[in-house]
Design a protein around this motif. Sequence first.
Motif, PDB file in Angstrom:
ATOM      1  N   ASP A  23      61.827  72.987  49.201  1.00  0.00           N
ATOM      2  CA  ASP A  23      62.909  72.255  48.570  1.00  0.00           C
ATOM      3  C   ASP A  23      64.249  72.716  49.123  1.00  0.00           C
ATOM      4  O   ASP A  23      64.497  73.909  49.301  1.00  0.00           O
ATOM      5  CB  ASP A  23      62.891  72.476  47.058  1.00  0.00           C
ATOM      6  N   ILE A  24      65.139  71.778  49.391  1.00  0.00           N
ATOM      7  CA  ILE A  24      66.468  72.107  49.912  1.00  0.00           C
ATOM      8  C   ILE A  24      67.301  72.667  48.769  1.00  0.00           C
ATOM      9  O   ILE A  24      67.370  72.094  47.698  1.00  0.00           O
ATOM     10  CB  ILE A  24      67.139  70.855  50.479  1.00  0.00           C
ATOM     11  N   TRP A  32      76.222  72.192  55.452  1.00  0.00           N
ATOM     12  CA  TRP A  32      76.306  70.882  56.112  1.00  0.00           C
ATOM     13  C   TRP A  32      77.754  70.434  56.198  1.00  0.00           C
ATOM     14  O   TRP A  32      78.215  69.960  57.222  1.00  0.00           O
ATOM     15  CB  TRP A  32      75.493  69.862  55.332  1.00  0.00           C
ATOM     16  N   ALA A  33      78.471  70.560  55.095  1.00  0.00           N
ATOM     17  CA  ALA A  33      79.847  70.084  55.089  1.00  0.00           C
ATOM     18  C   ALA A  33      80.687  70.815  56.116  1.00  0.00           C
ATOM     19  O   ALA A  33      81.603  70.249  56.704  1.00  0.00           O
ATOM     20  CB  ALA A  33      80.453  70.266  53.697  1.00  0.00           C
ATOM     21  N   ALA A 232      65.609  62.451  51.989  1.00  0.00           N
ATOM     22  CA  ALA A 232      65.780  62.149  50.568  1.00  0.00           C
ATOM     23  C   ALA A 232      66.927  61.162  50.371  1.00  0.00           C
ATOM     24  O   ALA A 232      68.029  61.519  49.947  1.00  0.00           O
ATOM     25  CB  ALA A 232      66.032  63.431  49.781  1.00  0.00           C
ATOM     26  N   GLU A 233      66.681  59.910  50.689  1.00  0.00           N
ATOM     27  CA  GLU A 233      67.606  58.808  50.473  1.00  0.00           C
ATOM     28  C   GLU A 233      66.787  57.527  50.460  1.00  0.00           C
ATOM     29  O   GLU A 233      65.771  57.429  51.137  1.00  0.00           O
ATOM     30  CB  GLU A 233      68.692  58.770  51.551  1.00  0.00           C
ATOM     31  N   GLU A 234      67.243  56.536  49.689  1.00  0.00           N
ATOM     32  CA  GLU A 234      66.382  55.386  49.445  1.00  0.00           C
ATOM     33  C   GLU A 234      67.003  54.020  49.759  1.00  0.00           C
ATOM     34  O   GLU A 234      66.377  53.185  50.391  1.00  0.00           O
ATOM     35  CB  GLU A 234      65.925  55.385  47.967  1.00  0.00           C
ATOM     36  N   LEU A 284      71.509  65.492  46.626  1.00  0.00           N
ATOM     37  CA  LEU A 284      72.894  65.946  46.745  1.00  0.00           C
ATOM     38  C   LEU A 284      73.157  66.554  48.114  1.00  0.00           C
ATOM     39  O   LEU A 284      74.226  66.354  48.697  1.00  0.00           O
ATOM     40  CB  LEU A 284      73.209  66.968  45.643  1.00  0.00           C
ATOM     41  N   ALA A 285      72.177  67.285  48.642  1.00  0.00           N
ATOM     42  CA  ALA A 285      72.341  67.879  49.968  1.00  0.00           C
ATOM     43  C   ALA A 285      72.451  66.813  51.047  1.00  0.00           C
ATOM     44  O   ALA A 285      73.157  66.998  52.042  1.00  0.00           O
ATOM     45  CB  ALA A 285      71.166  68.819  50.268  1.00  0.00           C
TER      46      ALA A 285
END
Length: 445
Positions: A23-24, A32-33, A232-234, A284-285
Amino acid sequence: SSHFGSSQAKPKLRFACTPSTGDIQPAVGIMWAASMLLLWSGGALLGAAAVGHALACDGGVCQEGSQQEGQDGSAMLQVGAQGAPLHTQTNRSAGPEAVQQEFAAALMQIMGQTQHAKSYQDPSFCLGTVVRPLEPAQSAVLVKDGLVPQYRGWWNMPIQQSPDVLSELKKRLYRVPWNTSYPEGLTWPDMRAGLAKDIIPIMFEATKVSGVFEKMPKKMRGIYWMRGNGIAEELTILHYGQWFPEHEQMIVPIAPFTWAWPGGRPKNAPFGGAMYSQDFTAGLASAMPMIIGGVVFSYKYSTCEGRYCRRDPPTNDDMAFAYMQTGAFGNMTQADDLGTGLMVSAMSGGLTLPGLTGAFTLEEMPGSEDGSLWKRTCYWGPDRCASTEFGSYDLTKIVDEHGEPMQPHYDEFIKYMGEVPLMVWAGWADEQAKKDVADRIESGI
């Protein structure tokens, strides 16, 4: 109750086209930012890519829904316009580290076998996808012709989303707090969540902006599911942006309600949900670098140039194919390099290959009805020839331009999500907060 898992475990970085080994953790967003905004700039780039989702198709032409797999469920890694296998096979049931090793080995084989090949020195001989220049970016012509400023983002779109509409819509959703692992200066995005059936109409209403929506290409209006995307995006929306028909080019900035991330791991998440978490952590990541980085996407349309959009006889549709680029903080003159440095190092388990480049495309597939089904490809290779496909997925429309469900894909998505919530960026705390962020971006660029 908290939406987050423990933040005590050591964070693990994994990027587009590869699964995570766990899990991230929340702290990954900070990293990342800091390091990805100028390189990755939004990471998944319309979903950036499910691991090993390359198709082994007969004669280099893939039909809708077709896929050749080994008897053990493995998927062939493809290279070149004719779809000839470059490497062995990537076993989808294998662990994330095994997939990384396969990808790294494939990259090494590309670099080793083709180091002196003419096709990589002269793009006219390239049998894959020719990587277009990053500077000037394909959208630079829009700046040259005075159609857009050098930087275009949510903060300076000619027609803004209504603050009153955004305020009312987000009241229907519950707030997702940022974990304290994130610095306060990076937690200004107001994140909200709800069930898929509730989020979908809200996304459509928030982004159907008068004066913008009707000017965007008809076939790109609606809501798309990034089906088969391992990140993790849909969901994504492409109709809040600008369309320049004289240049056959569309630009779409990240903006409130244009993207949706999962708040958990769907039962049938791609590749066992390796890039997902049981809560909002992974979503969120994924969201942070896109939002904080002010990413803008550009799409240059043309007749078919890819292997998935081929027709027999060939189509003359001048929007059957689109080459994609991204710009950090809305940069329209310099695109991000998606093939080198940190991204590829993470994808290949630490292997860095100088000169490796990436190319992403949209290719309308056979069976598509006015933009309802696209192959979102990921191609990789040395220099300007990206001939190895790794990480492609299906961009599938689930809501049409009228806001109505498109069956059977809508019901399939609702079933896929189940009780797992969807999360969206719903805007800012208030208009003053929006102005403060916009001012900081403008002063920074």
